[in-house]
Design a protein around this motif. Structure first.
Motif, PDB file in Angstrom:
ATOM      1  N   SER A  51       0.772  -1.310   0.097  1.00 33.88           N
ATOM      2  CA  SER A  51      -0.145  -0.117  -0.103  1.00 33.88           C
ATOM      3  C   SER A  51       0.948   1.250   0.136  1.00 33.88           C
ATOM      4  O   SER A  51       2.044   1.264   0.585  1.00 33.88           O
ATOM      5  N   SER A  53      -0.113   4.044   1.657  1.00 29.55           N
ATOM      6  CA  SER A  53      -0.335   4.416   2.939  1.00 29.55           C
ATOM      7  C   SER A  53       0.439   3.886   3.926  1.00 29.55           C
ATOM      8  O   SER A  53       1.070   2.677   3.814  1.00 29.55           O
ATOM      9  N   HIS A  64       5.684  -0.514   0.625  1.00 30.13           N
ATOM     10  CA  HIS A  64       5.352   0.375  -0.466  1.00 30.13           C
ATOM     11  C   HIS A  64       5.994   0.003  -1.924  1.00 30.13           C
ATOM     12  O   HIS A  64       5.383   0.415  -2.918  1.00 30.13           O
TER      13      HIS A  64
END
Length: 139
Positions: A51, A53, A64
Motif C-alpha cells: 500500500s 499509505s 510500499h
C-alpha cells in the motif's frame, strides 16, 4: 533360569549414540526447523500488505515497493542447530529493527521516532505451537 550372554557387538547396537541414530536425529532436526522457518516466513509475509499509505502503529508494516515482503527469508544455522527468520537488509535509512520494536534514529541529521509495527513476533506466535513439525520426524 538362563542368562543370554551377547557379544560386545550386539550390546553396542542397542545404545542410542550410534551414528545411524544421530544422523537420523540431525536430519529430522534440519527438516523440522526448515519447515518451521518456512511456515513462520509465509505467515509473516502474508501479514505485510502492499500500500502507499502507512500502517497504524501496532499493526504490521505496509510495503510500499514490495521489497519488504520479498525480503523476508529464513535459514538453518547448523552451528546453533536453529532457524533464523526475518527481513533482510536493503538500502534504507530506517533500520529494520525499527519496524518490529520502534525507536529513535537519525534521519537527515535529525532524530526520527518510529512507532513499532511488529510482524515477526506475531507471525511466530500465530505459527506456534511447533511440536506438530517434530511429530514422527525421526525415522
Amino acid at each position: 533360569m538362563s542368562v543370554a550372554i551377547g557379544t560386545l557387538f550386539d550390546v553396542k547396537k542397542t545404545f542410542f549414540d550410534r551414528a545411524a541414530v544421530i544422523d537420523a536425529t540431525d536430519k529430522a532436526t534440519r527438516k523440522a526447523l526448515g519447515n518451521i522457518g518456512g511456515y513462520v516466513r509465509k505467515t509473516a509475509k502474508s501479514s505485510i500488505k502492499q500500500s502507499d499509505s502507512i500502517s497504524p502503529p501496532g499493526q504490521p508494516p505496509r510495503s510500499h515497493t514490495g521489497r519488504l515482503k520479498q525480503g523476508v527469508l529464513y535459514g538453518y544455522d547448523q552451528g546453533q542447530r536453529s532457524v533464523v527468520v526475518g527481513p533482510t537488509v536493503w538500502r534504507t535509512s530506517k533500520p529494520l529493527q525499527m519496524l518490529e520494536y520502534g525507536g529513535t534514529t537519525m534521519r537527515k541529521g535529525r532524530p526520527a521516532r518510529y512507532r513499532a509495527r511488529p510482524f515477526m513476533g506475531p507471525a511466530m506466535e500465530k505459527s506456534a505451537p511447533f511440536d506438530r513439525f517434530w511429530k514422527d520426524s525421526v525415522r
